[in-house]
Design an enzyme around this catalytic site. Structure first.
Site, short mmCIF file in Angstrom:
data_model
loop_
_atom_site.label_atom_id
_atom_site.label_comp_id
_atom_site.label_asym_id
_atom_site.label_seq_id
_atom_site.Cartn_x
_atom_site.Cartn_y
_atom_site.Cartn_z
N HIS B 128 44.35 7.68 -23.61
CA HIS B 128 45.16 6.45 -23.59
C HIS B 128 46.42 6.61 -24.43
CE1 HIS B 128 45.74 1.93 -23.68
NE2 HIS B 128 46.32 2.22 -24.82
N GLU B 129 46.26 7.09 -25.66
CA GLU B 129 47.41 7.16 -26.57
C GLU B 129 48.45 8.17 -26.10
OE1 GLU B 129 45.78 4.11 -28.54
OE2 GLU B 129 47.81 4.89 -28.72
N HIS B 132 50.89 6.52 -23.96
CA HIS B 132 52.00 5.89 -24.71
C HIS B 132 53.02 6.93 -25.15
CE1 HIS B 132 50.24 1.95 -24.77
NE2 HIS B 132 49.27 2.22 -25.61
N HIS B 138 50.89 -0.85 -21.54
CA HIS B 138 49.53 -1.21 -21.13
C HIS B 138 49.51 -1.69 -19.68
CE1 HIS B 138 48.25 -1.70 -25.58
NE2 HIS B 138 47.97 -0.48 -25.11
#
Lengths: 124, 196
Positions: B128-129, B132, B138
């Site tokens: 997930h990170e 980013h 998101h």
């Protein structure tokens, strides 16, 4: 701590799940606009952290369930595919207390998180 | 999917990115392999190559586990709550909460690992990170990697269609097509020293 496999996780861990910083929000279940409930100011700071309430609105925030909080809940419920009630219902609180990424869902009051779906809705 | 305001992305000349771990965490190779696996998931669907560097100097991405206030104005909050955060491109900062109990899974598929626990699957959070770090915000799609929340005991590591569409909107696809096994190994290389 790093656990290298499931069997190495001590039973104690099964209890920690209810000890996270946001567990206290669960007692706000059922709150709605017009009420003043202890703990709502902490929830407003949670929503500020993730971009749902502006810094100006959170600076002197109170325990009042006001329009600012209701609007934040509305947007949060849209972003997390929850029924948009503007209230702290159980499914919304269950989502709020879940562990999550620290990055905000909204930046400068803009949320694209559900943007695509919203746009399609508008077109329709 | 969504992006950071202004859609920041890595400049065209930066497709071979290096990453390094802050030395004070003294991470084991087992933990570092989790990050390598997570980077591979993104390199398979983008033009990026990710190489681990032993030196922070010159690394494009710096990764560290920190507790509480750690100097970036976004303090962590103890077990559960916020798990990690990452900066938008081209800053390259990935911070994880060292107060969490992290599970180093065996690299298996997305699934529920434990019914109720405060142990969080490390690879799920790292994938997930990295989204980013590459420029994704998101997503509301619940099976997407970029959905903001994850329950302790859950493992979600495969990129969903929403994630792939979003990242390829920024960078296009993997020029090698399928990013299969042998390519994966050539694409995912680790330096022994500060060579990179």
């Amino acid at each position: 701590k790093f656990y290298t496999n499931v069997s190495s996780i001590p039973p104690l861990q099964f209890l920690n799940a209810t000890q996270n910083a946001w567990e206290t929000f669960s007692k706000l279940a059922g709150c709605h606009i017009g009420e003043k409930i202890d703990g709502l100011s902490k929830l407003k700071r949670y929503f500020h952290r993730f971009g749902y309430i502006s810094a100006a609105a959170v600076d002197n925030c109170t325990d009042d369930f006001d329009d600012v909080l209701q609007s934040a809940i509305d947007t949060y419920q849209k972003n997390f595919n929850l029924k948009v009630t503007g209230k702290l219902d159980s499914s919304t609180l269950r989502q709020i207390v879940k562990p999550r990424c620290g990055n905000p869902d909204m930046i400068d009051g803009v949320s694209e998180m559900n943007g695509g779906r919203k746009l399609r809705t508008t077109e329709r | 999917y969504s992006f950071f305001p202004g859609k920041p992305r890595w400049p065209k000349r930066k497709r071979d990115l290096t990453y390094a771990f802050v030395p004070q965490n003294n991470l084991t190779d087992e933990v570092k392999r989790v990050f390598a696996r997570a980077f591979t998931r993104w390199s398979e669907v983008t033009p990026f190559n990710f190489t681990r560097s032993e030196s922070l100097v010159g690394a494009d991405i710096v990764i560290g586990f920190f507790s509480g206030e750690h100097g970036d104005g976004e303090p962590f909050d103890g077990a559960m709550g916020t798990l990690a955060h990452a900066s938008s491109p081209p800053t390259g900062m990935l911070h994880l909460d060292s107060d969490e109990d992290w599970l180093i899974s065996d690299g298996g598929i997305s699934r529920r690992i434990l019914p109720v626990t405060s142990v969080v699957d490390l690879e799920s959070v790292v994938v997930h990170e990295i989204g980013h770090l590459l420029g994704l915000g998101h997503s509301s799609v619940e099976d997407a990697i970029m959905f903001p929340a994850i329950s302790g005991g859950d493992r979600k590591v495969e990129l969903a269609k929403d994630d792939i569409e979003g990242i390829q909107h920024l960078y296009g696809g993997n020029p090698n097509g399928d990013g299969g096994g042998e390519k994966k190994s050539s694409r995912q290389s680790e330096t022994s020293g500060g060579g990179s």
